[in-house]
Design a protein around this motif. Sequence first.
Motif, PDB file in Angstrom:
ATOM      1  N   LEU A 116       0.839  -1.193   0.000  1.00 45.86           N
ATOM      2  CA  LEU A 116       0.000   0.000   0.000  1.00 45.86           C
ATOM      3  C   LEU A 116       0.874   1.244   0.000  1.00 45.86           C
ATOM      4  O   LEU A 116       1.817   1.343   0.785  1.00 45.86           O
ATOM      5  CB  LEU A 116      -0.897  -0.016   1.242  1.00 45.86           C
ATOM      6  CG  LEU A 116      -1.697   1.241   1.591  1.00 45.86           C
ATOM      7  CD1 LEU A 116      -2.699   1.561   0.491  1.00 45.86           C
ATOM      8  CD2 LEU A 116      -2.405   1.041   2.930  1.00 45.86           C
ATOM      9  N   GLY A 117       0.583   2.202  -0.880  1.00 47.07           N
ATOM     10  CA  GLY A 117       1.391   3.415  -0.951  1.00 47.07           C
ATOM     11  C   GLY A 117       0.541   4.667  -1.071  1.00 47.07           C
ATOM     12  O   GLY A 117      -0.556   4.637  -1.650  1.00 47.07           O
ATOM     13  N   VAL A 123      -6.453   0.275  -7.531  1.00 47.27           N
ATOM     14  CA  VAL A 123      -6.039  -1.069  -7.123  1.00 47.27           C
ATOM     15  C   VAL A 123      -5.583  -1.821  -8.361  1.00 47.27           C
ATOM     16  O   VAL A 123      -6.300  -1.866  -9.367  1.00 47.27           O
ATOM     17  CB  VAL A 123      -7.181  -1.830  -6.416  1.00 47.27           C
ATOM     18  CG1 VAL A 123      -6.720  -3.239  -6.041  1.00 47.27           C
ATOM     19  CG2 VAL A 123      -7.636  -1.083  -5.164  1.00 47.27           C
ATOM     20  N   ARG A 124      -4.397  -2.427  -8.290  1.00 48.91           N
ATOM     21  CA  ARG A 124      -3.808  -3.172  -9.404  1.00 48.91           C
ATOM     22  C   ARG A 124      -4.114  -4.664  -9.257  1.00 48.91           C
ATOM     23  O   ARG A 124      -4.467  -5.134  -8.183  1.00 48.91           O
ATOM     24  CB  ARG A 124      -2.292  -3.005  -9.437  1.00 48.91           C
ATOM     25  CG  ARG A 124      -1.787  -1.590  -9.502  1.00 48.91           C
ATOM     26  CD  ARG A 124      -0.266  -1.593  -9.553  1.00 48.91           C
ATOM     27  NE  ARG A 124       0.196  -2.240 -10.771  1.00 48.91           N
ATOM     28  CZ  ARG A 124       0.486  -1.585 -11.896  1.00 48.91           C
ATOM     29  NH1 ARG A 124       0.372  -0.273 -11.948  1.00 48.91           N
ATOM     30  NH2 ARG A 124       0.891  -2.224 -12.968  1.00 48.91           N
ATOM     31  N   VAL A 138     -12.028  -1.019   0.498  1.00 54.13           N
ATOM     32  CA  VAL A 138     -11.405   0.266   0.833  1.00 54.13           C
ATOM     33  C   VAL A 138     -12.348   1.422   0.477  1.00 54.13           C
ATOM     34  O   VAL A 138     -12.472   2.389   1.236  1.00 54.13           O
ATOM     35  CB  VAL A 138     -10.049   0.416   0.118  1.00 54.13           C
ATOM     36  CG1 VAL A 138      -9.460   1.806   0.376  1.00 54.13           C
ATOM     37  CG2 VAL A 138      -9.082  -0.660   0.596  1.00 54.13           C
ATOM     38  N   SER A 139     -13.038   1.312  -0.656  1.00 55.88           N
ATOM     39  CA  SER A 139     -13.976   2.365  -1.064  1.00 55.88           C
ATOM     40  C   SER A 139     -15.067   2.561  -0.017  1.00 55.88           C
ATOM     41  O   SER A 139     -15.406   3.695   0.358  1.00 55.88           O
ATOM     42  CB  SER A 139     -14.610   2.027  -2.410  1.00 55.88           C
ATOM     43  OG  SER A 139     -13.656   2.022  -3.439  1.00 55.88           O
ATOM     44  N   LYS A 140     -15.623   1.468   0.463  1.00 57.91           N
ATOM     45  CA  LYS A 140     -16.683   1.544   1.471  1.00 57.91           C
ATOM     46  C   LYS A 140     -16.169   2.192   2.759  1.00 57.91           C
ATOM     47  O   LYS A 140     -16.878   2.968   3.401  1.00 57.91           O
ATOM     48  CB  LYS A 140     -17.229   0.151   1.764  1.00 57.91           C
ATOM     49  CG  LYS A 140     -18.143  -0.387   0.666  1.00 57.91           C
ATOM     50  CD  LYS A 140     -18.696  -1.761   1.045  1.00 57.91           C
ATOM     51  CE  LYS A 140     -19.674  -2.259  -0.012  1.00 57.91           C
ATOM     52  NZ  LYS A 140     -20.214  -3.613   0.327  1.00 57.91           N
ATOM     53  N   ASP A 199       0.224  -2.639  -4.737  1.00 54.22           N
ATOM     54  CA  ASP A 199      -1.083  -3.204  -5.080  1.00 54.22           C
ATOM     55  C   ASP A 199      -2.166  -2.137  -5.021  1.00 54.22           C
ATOM     56  O   ASP A 199      -3.073  -2.123  -5.836  1.00 54.22           O
ATOM     57  CB  ASP A 199      -1.449  -4.326  -4.100  1.00 54.22           C
ATOM     58  CG  ASP A 199      -0.439  -5.451  -4.106  1.00 54.22           C
ATOM     59  OD1 ASP A 199      -0.271  -6.078  -5.165  1.00 54.22           O
ATOM     60  OD2 ASP A 199       0.193  -5.699  -3.064  1.00 54.22           O
ATOM     61  N   ILE A 200      -2.068  -1.284  -4.017  1.00 58.95           N
ATOM     62  CA  ILE A 200      -3.040  -0.201  -3.835  1.00 58.95           C
ATOM     63  C   ILE A 200      -2.283   1.113  -3.746  1.00 58.95           C
ATOM     64  O   ILE A 200      -1.285   1.208  -3.032  1.00 58.95           O
ATOM     65  CB  ILE A 200      -3.842  -0.349  -2.533  1.00 58.95           C
ATOM     66  CG1 ILE A 200      -4.339  -1.763  -2.343  1.00 58.95           C
ATOM     67  CG2 ILE A 200      -5.022   0.617  -2.511  1.00 58.95           C
ATOM     68  CD1 ILE A 200      -5.037  -1.954  -1.014  1.00 58.95           C
TER      69      ILE A 200
END
Length: 457
Positions: free
Chosen positions: A321-322, A386-387, A404-406, A359-360
């Motif tokens: 995650l970045g 998101v990849r 993550v969106s939620k 990834d994100i």
Amino acid sequence: MRISQTYTVAGVLAVFTATAAGVSPPQQVMAVTPDATLAAQRTKETGVGHFSEWSRENKRQFLIDWQKSRSSEWIIVQGNEGGDLDSMTSALTWAYHLSHSTQNSSHPVKAIALLQTPTDALDLRPENKLALGSSKMSSGHSDLLTLDELPEDPDTLAEAIKGIVIVDHPIPLRKWRKAPILSMFDHHKDSGAGQDAKPRVFETVASCTTLVARQMLDELEALPEEYHMPHELLELILSAIAIDSGGLENATKEDRKVADRILKRSNWRESDLYDKMGDLSKRLKAAKQDLDHLGLRDLLRRDWKGDLVDTPSPRTPTVSLGFSSIPYSMDEQINKTEFGELFDWFAVEAAWTAQVGADISVALNKYKARDDQGKKQKIREIVLCVRTDVRINMDQADSLFETVSKAIEADNTLDVKRWHRAKELGTRQMVWTHRRGDAGRKIIRPIVEAAVEAWDM
């Protein structure tokens, strides 16, 4: 024409220590000019003053000891991977202190500051360049040890060194977690890491440099004989505190006290504290905002902070995650791309996150816009991508994006609204806007990390 070879640091330590410059990965090349490393050596200006000389020699000795399998003698002082002025100054200050406060003891300490950013990314923060130049450091940052100059992968180097000191960050990056945590200084929320570290200082102040400088001064003044504290380092410390505290306008009592103690030791001792800090803040802030020349890729990477996050998923126990922080709106950033279109923003972003293996990715944008009454308002944006090509497959990516969106949309303190062009976005892409002025990375990152840590698919 001659055939030349470009080598890694490990292969040409003698050249590295002579030039204090970065080198390229091994490859055979045809060249009609001298080796690029040697050419770079001729164009660099060597810094002047004790601090620059110490930093350059310290870097040289670290690389020599690594080559001779003596990494175990060294402590690496490291800040966060964003590499801002506060993080850089905190690391340099504590490494200098550790080395000098023990130099006349029976157990002298070898310590070096590591900037966890590549050399070519340091100038993406103009305020750092200005502050280092004012401190008479060498051009091209050749006095400093950067992440791409490490002669060994952090995962293995972490097991070889004596330990690490973490400044301006609450936990070590995953690649350093095999190293003992010897000390910690941070002005963020305590995450519980390094419970045995000494000193272990977590305190709410404007600048982490305040905490490091206070500890340094307390220990320095308790020595039988004080070591030499170069004015260039003192002025760098004041610069870091100034920019983080708005010239002491947003400072805590400790920021002011430490800044005053440092000022009295510096070449600026005759200056008024608030006048000097205000002037420093003004000049550094102007430099920090001078980013119009940067393209989108540089904006994404100039303040990139990322790490692996644990998940309960047996199929994918960790996710990369970045976060990037960008002081431009999404629309302004799109205009900086080659084609000036929406698709190009995501193409550039994808190329960057592919390079770092994320990834994100979450881009946190902030800018000012005028409302209907003509008043300027602060607006923030959150860009989520998101990849699927690193650790997770398409179904997992869909699930993770939804999770993550939620979490972002459910946070009432943010009250996000979907971007005005949200319907044009692609799969696993979303942009929101909100008006919570303080909701930068310190607020958004825990929300996203908690969602990832709870994701199980």
